[in-house]
Design a protein around this motif. Structure first.
Motif, PDB file in Angstrom:
ATOM      1  N   TYR A  97      29.419  30.771  11.198  1.00  0.00           N
ATOM      2  CA  TYR A  97      28.459  30.774  12.308  1.00  0.00           C
ATOM      3  C   TYR A  97      28.604  32.063  13.112  1.00  0.00           C
ATOM      4  O   TYR A  97      27.618  32.714  13.466  1.00  0.00           O
ATOM      5  CB  TYR A  97      28.694  29.549  13.213  1.00  0.00           C
ATOM      6  CG  TYR A  97      27.528  29.279  14.159  1.00  0.00           C
ATOM      7  CD1 TYR A  97      26.514  28.397  13.810  1.00  0.00           C
ATOM      8  CD2 TYR A  97      27.450  29.910  15.398  1.00  0.00           C
ATOM      9  CE1 TYR A  97      25.445  28.152  14.657  1.00  0.00           C
ATOM     10  CE2 TYR A  97      26.390  29.673  16.256  1.00  0.00           C
ATOM     11  CZ  TYR A  97      25.387  28.787  15.879  1.00  0.00           C
ATOM     12  OH  TYR A  97      24.330  28.553  16.726  1.00  0.00           O
ATOM     13  N   TYR A  98      29.850  32.418  13.367  1.00  0.00           N
ATOM     14  CA  TYR A  98      30.085  33.648  14.141  1.00  0.00           C
ATOM     15  C   TYR A  98      29.579  34.868  13.384  1.00  0.00           C
ATOM     16  O   TYR A  98      28.976  35.779  13.961  1.00  0.00           O
ATOM     17  CB  TYR A  98      31.580  33.812  14.458  1.00  0.00           C
ATOM     18  CG  TYR A  98      31.813  34.923  15.451  1.00  0.00           C
ATOM     19  CD1 TYR A  98      31.798  34.663  16.820  1.00  0.00           C
ATOM     20  CD2 TYR A  98      32.009  36.238  15.032  1.00  0.00           C
ATOM     21  CE1 TYR A  98      31.964  35.683  17.750  1.00  0.00           C
ATOM     22  CE2 TYR A  98      32.176  37.265  15.949  1.00  0.00           C
ATOM     23  CZ  TYR A  98      32.157  36.979  17.307  1.00  0.00           C
ATOM     24  OH  TYR A  98      32.319  37.997  18.210  1.00  0.00           O
TER      25      TYR A  98
ATOM     26  N   GLU B 292      27.168  35.077  11.362  1.00  0.00           N
ATOM     27  CA  GLU B 292      25.711  35.157  11.382  1.00  0.00           C
ATOM     28  C   GLU B 292      25.145  35.455  12.776  1.00  0.00           C
ATOM     29  O   GLU B 292      24.210  36.235  12.919  1.00  0.00           O
ATOM     30  CB  GLU B 292      25.113  33.848  10.845  1.00  0.00           C
ATOM     31  CG  GLU B 292      23.587  33.920  10.745  1.00  0.00           C
ATOM     32  CD  GLU B 292      22.986  32.767   9.951  1.00  0.00           C
ATOM     33  OE1 GLU B 292      23.732  31.901   9.470  1.00  0.00           O
ATOM     34  OE2 GLU B 292      21.742  32.766   9.838  1.00  0.00           O
ATOM     35  N   TYR B 293      25.708  34.813  13.800  1.00  0.00           N
ATOM     36  CA  TYR B 293      25.086  34.894  15.129  1.00  0.00           C
ATOM     37  C   TYR B 293      25.896  35.663  16.171  1.00  0.00           C
ATOM     38  O   TYR B 293      25.447  35.831  17.305  1.00  0.00           O
ATOM     39  CB  TYR B 293      24.812  33.479  15.655  1.00  0.00           C
ATOM     40  CG  TYR B 293      23.878  32.687  14.786  1.00  0.00           C
ATOM     41  CD1 TYR B 293      22.574  33.125  14.565  1.00  0.00           C
ATOM     42  CD2 TYR B 293      24.289  31.505  14.185  1.00  0.00           C
ATOM     43  CE1 TYR B 293      21.708  32.402  13.771  1.00  0.00           C
ATOM     44  CE2 TYR B 293      23.425  30.765  13.385  1.00  0.00           C
ATOM     45  CZ  TYR B 293      22.136  31.215  13.188  1.00  0.00           C
ATOM     46  OH  TYR B 293      21.280  30.494  12.404  1.00  0.00           O
ATOM     47  N   GLN B 294      27.113  36.061  15.831  1.00  0.00           N
ATOM     48  CA  GLN B 294      27.955  36.841  16.762  1.00  0.00           C
ATOM     49  C   GLN B 294      28.374  36.064  18.009  1.00  0.00           C
ATOM     50  O   GLN B 294      28.709  36.660  19.038  1.00  0.00           O
ATOM     51  CB  GLN B 294      27.254  38.156  17.163  1.00  0.00           C
ATOM     52  CG  GLN B 294      26.950  39.067  15.982  1.00  0.00           C
ATOM     53  CD  GLN B 294      28.223  39.575  15.325  1.00  0.00           C
ATOM     54  OE1 GLN B 294      29.048  40.200  15.970  1.00  0.00           O
ATOM     55  NE2 GLN B 294      28.409  39.272  14.037  1.00  0.00           N
ATOM     56  N   ILE B 295      28.314  34.750  17.927  1.00  0.00           N
ATOM     57  CA  ILE B 295      28.882  33.918  19.001  1.00  0.00           C
ATOM     58  C   ILE B 295      29.563  32.703  18.383  1.00  0.00           C
ATOM     59  O   ILE B 295      29.213  32.284  17.273  1.00  0.00           O
ATOM     60  CB  ILE B 295      27.825  33.378  20.005  1.00  0.00           C
ATOM     61  CG1 ILE B 295      26.630  32.751  19.274  1.00  0.00           C
ATOM     62  CG2 ILE B 295      27.367  34.437  20.976  1.00  0.00           C
ATOM     63  CD1 ILE B 295      25.759  31.881  20.157  1.00  0.00           C
ATOM     64  N   ALA B 296      30.507  32.144  19.130  1.00  0.00           N
ATOM     65  CA  ALA B 296      31.067  30.848  18.754  1.00  0.00           C
ATOM     66  C   ALA B 296      30.144  29.798  19.356  1.00  0.00           C
ATOM     67  O   ALA B 296      29.773  29.906  20.521  1.00  0.00           O
ATOM     68  CB  ALA B 296      32.475  30.718  19.309  1.00  0.00           C
TER      69      ALA B 296
END
Lengths: 100, 137, 111
Positions: free
Chosen positions: C55-56, C58-62
């Motif tokens: 997830y991180y 792909e989206y650069q956040i937790a």
């Protein structure tokens, strides 16, 4: 003289102020948020085209890439430089005016 | 905020990313605020449209590219991203220069739907007029 | 800056025990961090840790816990997509604790 402009021309009048006071033969480098002004088809394109009859306009490539703006979108005649090119411009010119 | 009425929140974004911290701060507030289950939308006007351009690459400026995070907004039930057409046009941009931000509609078998809504200035004025709370960045 | 020593290598961690550099993460580091919380990582833990890392990436956040729960439910089934299951695996919170093991920053909005 090298003039750098780091603000968007759509938000501040820094670029306008710069273009008004830059003498013929100047180098004008758009950096940081200022790079958004270098794109073809904007409301300020004609000002840049006019300036380029007597001065050179450059844009900093890494700042362009960060904002998702590709080089093929640039107004014709604007040259892309990297950080090394920025240093060269600063060294070639006797003074640097950083418009904020 | 487990009870009470749901309010319409709009985050208004008017700055390009990276040159200042506004865009990133706005995104963080949006993600944190999403925990409150309100009716949230985002507007990108003026230079704010540069926040969601596709193909951003920040490796040479030494900053984190946070543009992929806009694609996570759907997971946070934020599915309305208004973009003002005039702002794009004034900047020599079109909707094709923006990321394809989508959300999965839970009520429609997780079908992917576009989150970006390009609207005219007049249409956006109506949307803004219908908000309860506006937060500007 | 505090460090932990894993596999003969010193890894920087912040005051809450999260890795400072994402690139320092190894599976061994995850097991070490879990050991600090007296947890032994099982396949069920790894499933969530790997999901968080993807997830991180792909989206650069937790993701926030609510988002994680929904996404796990969608991908791994309803029996896993609920906070009871996730809290049993990660008693200090699937957001905070699992992200720490996964080498990610603390989730945005996690106070």
């Amino acid at each position: 003289m090298l003039h750098t402009v780091n603000k968007s021309p759509f938000e501040r009048n820094s670029l306008d102020a710069c273009l008004g006071l830059a003498k013929a033969g100047s180098a004008i480098l758009l950096i940081e948020d200022g790079v958004v002004g270098a794109i073809k088809g904007t409301t300020i394109e004609s000002k840049l085209t006019e300036t380029m009859q007597s001065s050179k306009i450059y844009v900093l490539g890494p700042d362009l890439a960060a904002r998702g703006l590709s080089e093929d979108k640039l107004v014709d005649g604007i040259q892309v430089v990297d950080y090394g090119g920025f240093v060269d411009l600063a060294a070639e010119n006797t003074a640097v005016q950083s418009w904020l | 905020m487990s009870e009470g009425t749901i309010k319409k929140f709009m985050y208004v974004n008017r700055k390009p990313p990276y040159g200042t911290v506004y865009a990133l701060e706005s995104l963080e507030v949006v993600l944190i605020g999403a925990a409150f289950d309100q009716d949230v939308s985002l507007a990108f006007i003026g230079d704010g449209v540069y926040q969601i351009t596709k193909g951003q690459s920040t490796s040479d400026i030494g900053m984190k590219n946070f543009s992929p995070t806009y694609n996570a907004l759907g997971d946070y039930d934020i599915t309305k991203l208004y973009v003002e057409q005039e702002s794009l046009t004034e900047r020599g941009l079109s909707v094709d220069d923006l990321m394809d931000i989508v959300y999965e509609d839970e009520d429609d078998d997780w079908a992917e739907k576009p989150s970006i809504r390009v609207v005219s200035r007049a249409e956006l004025a109506d949307v803004i007029a219908g908000q309860d709370i506006l937060l500007n960045f | 800056m505090a460090t932990i020593s894993v596999g003969g290598k010193d890894i920087e961690v912040d005051e809450e025990g999260y890795l400072v550099n994402l690139g320092d993460w190894t599976e061994e580091a995850a097991s070490f961090l879990a050991g600090q919380d007296e947890l032994e990582l099982t396949d069920s833990h790894w499933e969530i840790i790997n999901f968080l890392r993807e997830y991180y990436d792909e989206y650069q956040i937790a993701p926030a816990v609510r988002v994680l729960t929904k996404a796990v439910g969608k991908r791994m089934g309803k029996d896993k997509g609920n906070s009871k299951y996730l809290y049993e695996l990660f008693p200090y919170g699937p957001g905070k604790q699992a992200c720490r093991f996964a080498g990610l920053p603390k989730p945005t909005g996690c106070i």
